[in-house]
Design an enzyme around this catalytic site. Structure first.
Site, PDB file in Angstrom:
ATOM      1  N   PRO A 111       0.833  -1.198  -0.143  1.00 19.13           N
ATOM      2  CG  PRO A 111       0.079  -1.016   2.406  1.00 19.13           C
ATOM      3  CD  PRO A 111       0.684  -1.848   1.186  1.00 19.13           C
TER       4      PRO A 111
ATOM      5  CE  LYS B 128       8.362  17.621  -2.961  1.00 17.08           C
ATOM      6  NZ  LYS B 128       7.762  17.290  -1.768  1.00 17.08           N
TER       7      LYS B 128
ATOM      8  CD1 TRP C  15       8.036   0.510   9.785  1.00 14.77           C
ATOM      9  CD2 TRP C  15       7.621  -0.224   7.898  1.00 14.77           C
ATOM     10  NE1 TRP C  15       8.465   1.358   8.761  1.00 14.77           N
ATOM     11  CE2 TRP C  15       8.246   0.917   7.589  1.00 14.77           C
ATOM     12  CE3 TRP C  15       7.150  -0.930   6.391  1.00 14.77           C
ATOM     13  CZ2 TRP C  15       8.793   1.580   6.321  1.00 14.77           C
ATOM     14  CZ3 TRP C  15       7.643  -0.355   5.215  1.00 14.77           C
ATOM     15  CH2 TRP C  15       8.268   0.799   5.147  1.00 14.77           C
TER      16      TRP C  15
ATOM     17  CD  GLN D   6       8.684  -0.325   1.332  1.00 17.37           C
ATOM     18  OE1 GLN D   6       8.939  -1.086   2.471  1.00 17.37           O
ATOM     19  NE2 GLN D   6       8.432   0.808   1.203  1.00 17.37           N
TER      20      GLN D   6
ATOM     21  CD1 TRP E 188       4.499  -4.566   3.276  1.00 15.09           C
ATOM     22  CD2 TRP E 188       5.050  -5.013   1.283  1.00 15.09           C
ATOM     23  NE1 TRP E 188       3.283  -4.980   2.767  1.00 15.09           N
ATOM     24  CE2 TRP E 188       3.547  -5.433   1.583  1.00 15.09           C
ATOM     25  CE3 TRP E 188       5.391  -5.132  -0.217  1.00 15.09           C
ATOM     26  CZ2 TRP E 188       2.716  -5.925   0.525  1.00 15.09           C
ATOM     27  CZ3 TRP E 188       4.533  -5.744  -1.069  1.00 15.09           C
ATOM     28  CH2 TRP E 188       3.270  -6.015  -0.701  1.00 15.09           C
TER      29      TRP E 188
ATOM     30  CE  LYS F 159      18.331   8.610  -2.495  1.00 14.31           C
ATOM     31  NZ  LYS F 159      18.664   8.215  -1.147  1.00 14.31           N
TER      32      LYS F 159
ATOM     33  CG  ASP G 228       1.074   2.725   5.113  1.00 15.99           C
ATOM     34  OD1 ASP G 228       0.260   2.424   6.058  1.00 15.99           O
ATOM     35  OD2 ASP G 228       2.032   2.894   5.041  1.00 15.99           O
TER      36      ASP G 228
END
Length: 1145
Positions: free
Chosen positions: A47, A687, A602, A647, A651, A684, A86
């Site tokens: 999610p 912003k 988590w 993850q 996850w 990377k 999530d």
RNA sequence: AGGGCUAUAGCUCAGUUGGUUAGAGCGCUACACUGAUAAUGUAGAGGUCUCCAGUUCAAAUCUGGAUAGCCCUACCA
């Protein structure tokens, strides 16, 4: 009629058209529903959180998910894709706090918990529309109508059930898998919560910081134990210890030394005060603090501030000798000294973790602020120091509060934040602002307790959300005893297919082998409440596993008079603050209150395989092992999941841990972890750098398919992608442009001929031409390669083989060589075969690209099949489906693959390429026909093979005939090279000699070997037998011919020109010029024309001899020399220009 | 600090169990071809396969070490 409206490829327009079509016809739903539920390919959606905007990396991750789901749908599996959101967790809470302008401390004061949670609930779905939008636009098929949402009661309830299962599960030693413990944990004062180890392992949490460090001098108390360190009773003996966290010094309670490390006692002067002092530190660390040349300098001459510090080593001992030595509290806080501390505190203890790599070889030990410190103090029976705790005298309160401030009891600095970063920016920028660490350092300098104060750069963990430094802090927490399951989790992991493999074995495998207990507790408000109720003294507790159970317990509580009524009869909310109002009654009749912690988010996401369906009360009552609602029974474990490599400890871990511990099962069988999406320079995206790619703009501009294809085909998904929009452009032009044009070509001529596919009347392959059978063979080789790659979860390989087929084989060979068949003559059998062949190639390519390029492939499929849909439906044939996504993926078919034919065609392609290169070198244009091509014959089958493709070669390179040159012609001069592959093994060290020998073999030697089949040779006294396979033959130039060669293949071209050849060449030039005029004048492809040519000696022969040919080629009814007309000036060659007039008849 | 991954043409990437002359696409230069093409073909320029050592008849490929970048692990005071 085939749709041929689009003049140019417009992928975004196709996207829009297909989206509309899919939606109106429920294509996604149909693609799932039409498959057998018993034949499921199980996918779990990790999610996303909808409180942030989707980025281009989400497009990447979701492309990986989508393409395997689509592929397996085409393979006939039922692939349910339940979406999910999530919705809990720190990011949301922090965002809400920021927007409301409050801190955690204000919750329950300035704002009620209820209001706060409502604000969270309102925030979590803030960007849901944006997410739904990108999901649709990128063509990610997932069920958005019925997603699981982690804040729903049913979801929370399932988490409870799992927690209870862990609570009830016991290790062999009888310990519960869910337990409460007091430990030193990473704690973020700014976020107001402890952090789990995997939160601490988020990328970017460890940052290099420059801290004020102090080497402090701890004054040894003279007594029996320390007597060996004193030469005189009043000697000032001190132990040196280094710290990077001066704020822990008030909490110092012990000094830890390595038992086997050698320590030295050094007589010297205190650098900041000049007073004489004897210092104890590790011998190996002496050089870090004292310069060798300063040893023995005169103490009298030293002045404070001098660079040279006189010293003298007077004694050494081991760490073990120092054990038990007592010292004075460094920063006197007499009001905190208890009897226990007086008895067992401020001592030297030993610890194995002490090294001499840096510092002084003595570790300042403050048990509340370091996990090692805590452990070693407990082991040595050293008490903790802090503010007296009435309830638990041996667990005093720490000297730093939960906000990260010294408590008032730390007199001098009480109320100050221990880290500068906890102050607001404005406060930090004030002129006389000094970090607390620095104030402590200054104090110690002044009091003659510091040996050195300096800045030191080192990595330090930061809170992944607030970006502020983490403290290690003593907390009561609930843990999952993951460490008890680590062997089993490792074993289960070995059955999982990881892409790439190294993530599974390395990164994930190593992590499992070193598994720590999972800290579940979060002292927050917006999340799944821990379902544990306890009596005040902790003697009785209850873990609740469902709402049903909770309601029953509440009934008891109401009966016992602890609660007025049971709220779980009607509508309710399982979140705080309501859940905190529930008071249960213990078996002993005492009230039990809920443990106020929430659980780590988590856990929410790791619980999704079960919680997405919720609890089934019937099954629950029957004591079912897995009491979850359907379709859980056919949806576990996952066949496939995918997510970013970040993850791995997120996850991927929580799924695995919960499945392993609760059900002794894996949660997923195949897992693809994709890498990062970087900008085109490999940096990377962030912003602040302004290099973030907006996924909406990208897709609007290039279309979803080109974007998806680029991301997958450019590099393996697990490698980082350097995202460059130019790459998307290339994909669009090269792959989709080529496919589009191939289709347009097909549609143009099929429409002219009124041809449509008839599935029931296809020409048998063996009746079709060599070229047709070749491309079909290539196509089915492609099907095999493609499926193998996809079955192996190698999407990049799959995309590349499709690309290669479309470009190299289909467009640039099959279509190019077949063009004449399409545009000439009536609709005969050969033309039908060409249409059928091209049709088959295009439909199969549509299927093979459907997973990765769902829009264009469906557009292609639908255009190809629209004219025959009704017929196909009536026949119930494969093309009856409205969408490519509803079809069954073409099966590999070995009978259609002819490797010999592929080899023949490979010869043809190479021969053509060589012949063209000779033409180029000799500056002979291709339109000028040549008499013959010579091919030296290499082996027995060569002639037959080339003859099979002879016509193609002749047409392609515009040559009249092929002549084979054999041994017997006497023209052929062969040369040989050693075949290292066959010879290497048997010859070994003699290889070099053999290579030289073979290179020197004459034409006759080679022929003799070929005839006899073997040749006995000796190198360095070793006898060997050479066979023809040991030689790699090639032919040398044919004397007097223009030649070119590629490996063993050599071609020679007869470049003798005759008047007739020249005339034919000119005729072809004329055809070309006239065709160009047709095109320029926008004539229809089928228009018949009349041509007048300006009379010119350069073309007379050509027109006379090849007039009929020219007329046929350009669809001219007449071709004549005109005298006065308004033609167009056309350049025939460098010297000749003439007027040509074309008009439609 | 330790572990993992990566390192091949200006750029993006291939390179199978070691095998002779290391490839493709893009970009660049020149020429050619084309009544499907935003294509394509041919030729040219562009490589110490990051470096060093080793194994081997033979290393881009295997081994060891180094360097750089990225990711991960780590409270080493």
């Amino acid at each position: 009629m085939y749709n041929n409206d689009l003049k140019q490829l417009n992928l975004p327009a196709i996207d829009a058209e297909m989206l509309k079509f899919w939606q109106e016809n429920r294509i996604f739903e149909q693609s799932v529903e039409q498959r057998d539920p018993e034949k499921s390919f199980v996918f779990f959606e990790g999610p996303p959180s909808a409180n942030g905007q989707p980025g281009i990396h989400h497009v990447m991750a979701r492309t990986v998910k989508d393409l395997f789901c689509r592929y397996n749908t085409l393979r006939g599996f039922r692939v349910e894709r339940k979406g999910g959101w999530d919705t809990h967790g720190l990011p949301i809470e922090l965002q809400v706090e920021k927007e409301l302008g409050i801190t955690k401390e204000d919750i329950g004061k300035k704002i009620t918990v209820d209001e706060y949670n409502s604000a969270c609930r309102a925030t979590v779905m803030r960007y849901k529309d944006r997410w739904d939008d990108i999901t649709r636009k990128m063509g990610y098929w997932v069920d958005l109508d019925d997603p699981y949402i982690t804040f729903n009661n049913e979801y929370i309830e399932t988490c409870w059930w799992l927690l209870k299962r862990l609570y009830e599960k016991k290790t062999n030693a009888g310990d519960s898998y869910l337990y409460k413990g007091f430990t030193i944990q990473p704690y973020s004062p700014a976020a107001g919560t402890g952090l789990s180890t995997h939160e601490l392992n988020m990328p970017g949490t460890y940052k290099d910081v420059t801290d004020t460090t102090i080497v402090a001098m701890f004054k040894v108390r003279p007594d029996e134990r320390s007597a060996f360190l004193f030469e005189e009773a009043d000697e000032d003996v001190r132990i040196m210890a280094w710290t990077t966290t001066p704020w822990t010094l008030p909490s110092n309670i012990a000094l830890t030394v390595g038992p086997d490390i050698r320590y030295a006692k050094v007589k010297t002067l205190s650098p900041y005060t000049g007073s004489p002092v004897s210092l104890v530190l590790a011998q190996e660390r002496l050089s870090a603090y004292f310069k060798a040349e300063d040893e023995g300098l005169d103490f009298e001459n030293f002045k404070v501030g001098d660079k040279s510090l006189p010293y003298k080593v007077v004694q050494t001992c081991s760490g073990r000798d120092l054990e038990g030595v007592r010292y004075e509290q460094l920063i006197p806080l007499p009001h905190l000294i208890t009897e226990a501390i007086e008895a067992r505190g401020f001592r030297v203890i030993t610890g194995d973790f002490v090294t001499t790599e840096d510092g002084t070889g003595v570790v300042h030990t403050a048990p509340y602020f370091g996990a090692d410190d805590f452990k070693v103090c407990k082991a040595a029976g050293v008490p903790f120091i802090g503010v007296f705790n009435e309830k638990q005298p041996d667990l005093p309160f720490p000297l730093v509060d939960r906000q990260g401030r010294f408590v008032p009891e730390v007199s001098e600095w009480g109320g100050r934040y221990v880290k500068a970063e906890y102050y607001s920016k404005a406060e930090q920028e004030e002129k006389d602002f000094k970090p607390t660490d620095l104030l402590i350092a200054l104090r110690l300098k002044e009091d003659n307790k510091a040996f050195r104060v300096e800045k030191y750069k080192h990595p330090y963990p930061h809170c992944w959300r607030t970006d502020k430094p983490v403290l290690y802090y003593p907390l009561d927490s609930w843990f999952i005893r993951a460490s008890a399951a680590k062997e089993r989790l490792s074993e289960l992991n070995k059955t999982i297919n990881w892409k790439p493999e190294s993530t599974g074995t390395g990164r994930f495998g190593a992590w499992l082998e070193n598994l720590q207990d999972w800290n579940l507790s979060r002292s927050r408000y917006w999340g799944v409440p821990l379902p544990i109720w306890r009596t005040e003294d902790g003697s009785e507790e209850r873990c609740v596993g469902s709402v049903l159970e909770l309601s029953a317990e509440v009934d008891k509580s109401v009966a016992a008079g602890l609660m007025a009524d049971n709220p779980y009869k009607g509508g309710f909310d399982l979140h705080r603050p309501y859940i905190d109002d529930i008071i249960l009654v213990s078996p002993g009749g005492k009230p039990m209150h809920r443990e106020t912690d929430l659980i780590d988010v988590w856990f929410d996401s790791g619980a999704m395989p079960y919680a997405q369906w919720g609890l089934d009360y019937e099954k629950l009552k029957n004591g079912d092992e897995k009491p979850f609602r359907v379709p859980f029974n056919t949806s576990y474990p996952a066949t496939f999941i995918a997510e970013g490599v970040d993850q791995t400890r997120g996850w991927f871990y929580t799924l695995h841990a919960i499945a392993g511990m609760c059900f002794d099962s894996v949660a997923y069988k195949n897992v693809v972890s994709n890498g990062l999406v970087l900008d085109k320079n490999g940096e990377k995206m962030s912003k602040s750098k302004g290099n973030v790619v907006n996924p909406f703009e990208t897709i609007d501009q290039f279309g979803a398919d080109a974007t998806r294809w680029y991301m997958i085909a450019n590099a393996n998904p697990w490698d980082n992608l350097k995202f460059d929009a130019d790459g998307i452009l290339e994909v669009r032009n090269k792959l989709f442009g080529t496919l589009f044009n191939t289709y347009s070509f097909f549609a143009l001529y099929a429409n002219l001929d009124g041809w449509t596919m008839n599935e029931s009347k296809v020409m048998p392959y063996n009746k079709r031409s060599e070229l047709d059978r070749w491309v079909i063979s290539k196509l089915y080789s492609l099907v095999e390669d493609y499926r193998a790659a996809m079955d192996d979860y190698e999407p990049t390989r799959a995309a590349r083989v499709v690309e290669n087929f479309v470009d190299e084989h289909l467009s640039n060979w099959y279509v190019r060589l077949s063009r004449r068949r399409f545009w000439r003559g009536e609709l005969n059998a050969d033309k039908q075969a060409a249409y059928q062949t091209l049709f088959e190639c295009l439909t199969v390519v549509a299927q093979l690209s459907a997973s990765l390029a769902p829009f264009f492939s469906d557009w292609l499929y639908r255009n190809l099949t629209a004219p025959i849909r009704e017929q196909a439906k009536a026949l119930n044939s494969p093309l009856r489906h409205e969408s490519v996504h509803l079809t069954d993926l073409v099966q590999p078919d070995a009978s259609k693959v002819d490797k010999d034919l592929e080899k023949r065609m490979d010869y043809a392609q190479r021969i053509c390429s060589l012949a063209l290169s000779i033409r180029k070198k000799e500056k002979i244009r291709v339109r000028l026909p040549l008499q013959k091509l010579l091919l030296p014959v290499l082996d027995a089958s060569f002639i037959a093979e080339v003859d099979g493709v002879k016509d193609l070669i002749l047409a392609e390179i515009n040559v009249k005939d092929i002549e084979y040159v054999t041994d017997s012609s006497g023209l052929l001069k062969k040369s040989a090279k050693a075949n290292f592959k066959t010879l290497g093994g048997k010859l070994g060290k003699d290889m070099k000699d053999a290579a030289a020998f073979i290179a020197a073999m004459s034409n006759e030697d080679i022929s003799a070997l070929e005839k006899s089949g073997s040749l006995a040779v000796t190198f360095n006294g070793n006898a060997y037998t050479l066979t023809p396979e040991d030689l790699l033959l090639s032919t040398e130039d044919l004397p007097g011919w223009k030649t070119a060669s590629d490996g063993a293949l050599t071609v020679a071209l007869d470049v003798t020109l005759t008047p007739e050849l020249l005339a034919e060449g000119t005729a072809r030039d004329l055809v070309n010029r006239i065709q160009n005029l047709r095109k320029e004048n926008d004539f229809n492809v089928t228009d018949r024309i009349a041509v007048s040519l300006e009379r010119h000696s350069a073309i007379e022969d050509a027109v006379l001899q090849f007039g009929e040919y020219i007329k046929a080629e350009v669809l001219a009814d007449s071709l004549e020399f005109g005298e006065n007309f308004q033609g167009e000036k056309v350049e025939l060659n460098d010297e000749v220009s003439l007027n040509i007039d074309v008009r439609v008849n």
